[in-house]
Design a protein around this motif. Structure first.
Motif, PDB file in Angstrom:
ATOM      1  N   ASP A   1       0.673  -1.202   0.077  1.00 19.81           N
ATOM      2  CA  ASP A   1       0.086  -0.126  -0.071  1.00 19.81           C
ATOM      3  C   ASP A   1       0.981   1.132   0.077  1.00 19.81           C
ATOM      4  N   ILE A   2       1.895   1.203   0.906  1.00 15.63           N
ATOM      5  CA  ILE A   2       2.749   2.531   0.846  1.00 15.63           C
ATOM      6  C   ILE A   2       3.370   2.791  -0.462  1.00 15.63           C
ATOM      7  N   GLU A   3       3.842   1.780  -1.136  1.00 10.23           N
ATOM      8  CA  GLU A   3       4.485   1.880  -2.371  1.00 10.23           C
ATOM      9  C   GLU A   3       3.498   2.660  -3.334  1.00 10.23           C
ATOM     10  N   ASP A   4       2.439   2.163  -3.279  1.00  3.91           N
ATOM     11  CA  ASP A   4       1.453   2.449  -4.157  1.00  3.91           C
ATOM     12  C   ASP A   4       0.917   4.069  -4.087  1.00  3.91           C
ATOM     13  N   LEU A   5       0.646   4.299  -2.646  1.00  2.00           N
ATOM     14  CA  LEU A   5       0.279   5.686  -2.085  1.00  2.00           C
ATOM     15  C   LEU A   5       1.357   6.480  -2.293  1.00  2.00           C
ATOM     16  N   CYS A   6       2.863   6.347  -2.539  1.00  2.00           N
ATOM     17  CA  CYS A   6       3.601   7.367  -2.910  1.00  2.00           C
ATOM     18  C   CYS A   6       3.526   7.684  -4.313  1.00  2.00           C
ATOM     19  N   LYS A   7       2.698   7.296  -5.224  1.00  2.00           N
ATOM     20  CA  LYS A   7       2.499   7.772  -6.463  1.00  2.00           C
ATOM     21  C   LYS A   7       1.918   9.176  -6.420  1.00  2.00           C
TER      22      LYS A   7
END
Length: 558
Positions: A141-147
């Motif tokens: 989720d963190i990797e995705d939200l960093c977008k």
């Protein structure tokens, strides 16, 4: 030709640390130039600032918008009026109710807000494995939200024991933000009372900041270790006032000192200010005004690599505050994106699309029925709760673990936490000391960090009535006396925020505060923020979760 010229003022140069007589030219929402009065550029608008001081727009380096009980646009509108032009928000509270969708919801709601809102992705959702929440955020989720462009990094890493023990999930989250943001990834810390080798190990994991210092000794050790210290002054925790005198006396460089509110109610923002209040109090405590203004703007911008703001210089966003007096931080005008803010305008009543699926989830987050609550839930103490009580420390978020026999009975009440997300049926009860309530009860669905229902009171029947009111409202705050609700506030968005504007919330807060004082809670205790932190199992020394009394120092149940 430029759009505007603000002429005749003394402008704070954060690079030279001096006020300099300059005219500010603004074009396309940015600062075009700063010139001496002899140099002229044609401008459409001319704003006379003679006799004034101008400083960069203020930046709140760490806050939880949800704790104001306002949704992002309403919150941004209020803080902009008192000079906060940018916010670094951690939506940890709503994330514990809705998980990663909460971050997406807050980002969507923040679009077009009057102050710029940046986000740190909540790192500890659920906050600990010792309580039950409604949401979860994973490394994926963190990797995705960093977008999202407005995301700056990872929010406060409260699970410092997990960092020290090498917890795989924690380090997967740290790696996820580094993968997404590279060497510029920011990770906020949360390490109250951590020191020595443990603090060094914690910082070495990639921590950039800490806002949990409650003593100068903690500040010194963190500054010596190279991270930023964010001094907090909110509705309950007022660490700044305890730290600044010793910090100034020490002579330590202040280039890595920032300011934050962390948790501040809407009414308190309107009455005493926001980051302007931090700056004002820092000056009263002996900090040089220039250092205070730099801490409230430029240092925060540096900390989070926001190179387009935090200074009044060519190419930067034209965010600044015009002062009648710098020592008292008397605000004359606020300028956002080159335009003067209408500070006298009545609070806006914003409209929201409540039919969106994520919002619908947020509006139905209390998974309890009234018939599941009775006064019997507030009469039977566990073995541990008969031995130990939670003692409030005034002006601090820290608490003390004390033997029940040592506490005078007139200074104690019942405290209960009731799980509301997963229908576990968990209901924990203990003794609370120092809250000051003499009769009745106060209940909230805003109980850090999992935001289960928390209730304190003298009367089990009043505690039950207050909790039932929270269930009826699908979240909120309720004060009960004599089995009657004397004041309440609906917070239907995840049990944390109102769909209404700051005028409504502030008026309700005043009624709630008056009702709480009528129950005996003294002036030196903020009833609602204080109560909301009694269930937070990551700040020493002892807390109550839905699963029981928790010893934070040993990170285990009593």
């Amino acid at each position: 030709m430029v759009d505007s010229i603000f002429f005749g003022a003394e402008v704070l140069n954060v690079f030279t640390r001096r006020f300099e007589k300059k005219d500010i030219y603004v074009k396309d929402k940015k600062i075009f130039a700063l010139l001496d009065s002899k140099e002229k550029i044609a401008a459409k608008n001319k704003i006379d600032c003679r006799g004034k001081k101008i400083v960069p727009g203020f930046i709140d380096a760490h806050n939880h918008i949800e704790s104001s009980n306002l949704l992002p646009p309403a919150f941004a509108e209020e803080v902009l009026k008192v000079g906060t032009t940018s916010l670094i928000a951690d939506c940890h509270e709503i994330a514990n109710v809705l998980g990663a969708d909460a971050v997406r919801l807050m980002i969507e709601l923040s679009k077009g807000s009057s102050s710029d809102i940046f986000y740190m992705i909540p790192s500890c959702v659920p906050a600990t494995e010792f309580e039950h929440s409604g949401g979860k955020i994973t490394a994926s989720d963190i990797e995705d939200l960093c977008k999202y462009d407005c995301v700056l990094g990872l929010g406060e890493m409260m699970n410092f024991p997990g960092v020290l023990s090498g917890d795989r999930e924690i380090f997967a989250k740290l790696e996820a933000v580094k993968k997404a943001r590279g060497k510029f990834a920011k990770v906020d810390g949360h390490a109250p009372l951590l020191s020595g080798l443990d603090l060094q190990k914690y910082i070495a994991a990639g921590i950039s900041t800490d806002h949990e210092c409650s003593s100068f000794e903690e500040v010194r050790e963190r500054l010596e270790s190279g991270i930023y210290v964010i001094l907090r002054q909110g509705s309950s925790a007022r660490d700044l006032e305890k730290i600044v005198p010793s910090l100034v006396k020490s002579g330590l460089p202040l280039s890595r000192i920032c300011f934050c509110t962390d948790d501040k109610r809407a009414g308190d923002i309107i009455e005493e200010g926001h980051i302007d209040s931090n700056i004002r109090n820092a000056i009263k405590c002996g900090m040089n005004p220039v250092d205070a203004f730099v801490a409230g703007s430029f240092n925060a911008a540096k900390c989070y690599s926001l190179d387009d703001r935090g200074a009044i210089a060519p190419g930067r966003i034209a965010d600044f505050v015009i002062l009648d007096d710098e020592k008292s931080v008397a605000i004359n005008s606020v300028v956002k994106n080159g335009a003067i803010v209408d500070r006298g305008r009545a609070a806006t009543e914003f409209s929201y699309n409540v039919e969106e699926p994520i919002m619908q989830r947020a509006l139905h987050s209390v998974h309890l029925t009234e018939d599941e609550i009775s006064e019997k839930d507030f009469t039977s103490l566990s073995a541990a709760a008969k031995k130990f009580a939670i003692k409030i420390i005034p002006g601090s978020l820290n608490t003390k673990k004390v033997p029940v026999s040592d506490e005078p009975r007139e200074d104690t009440c019942y405290l209960s936490v009731i799980e509301r997300h997963q229908r576990t049926g968990n209901k924990a009860l203990c003794i609370l000391s120092g809250y000051g309530i003499k009769k009745g009860a106060i209940a909230m669905s805003h109980g850090h960090d999992s935001h289960n229902i928390i209730v304190a009171g003298q009367s089990p029947i009043d505690m039950a009535v207050a909790v039932k009111k929270i269930i009826q409202m699908q979240g909120g705050i309720a004060v009960c006396e004599g089995q009657k609700i004397t004041a309440s506030l609906e917070l239907p968005v995840a049990g944390l925020m109102s769909l209404k504007g700051s005028a409504h919330v502030t008026a309700a807060h005043k009624e709630l505060l008056e009702a709480a004082r009528n129950l005996g809670i003294p002036e030196d205790v903020e009833p609602f923020v204080t109560l909301s932190f009694m269930s937070l199992p990551v700040i020493p020394e002892i807390r109550l979760t839905d699963a029981g009394l928790f010893d934070v120092g040993n990170f285990s149940f009593l």
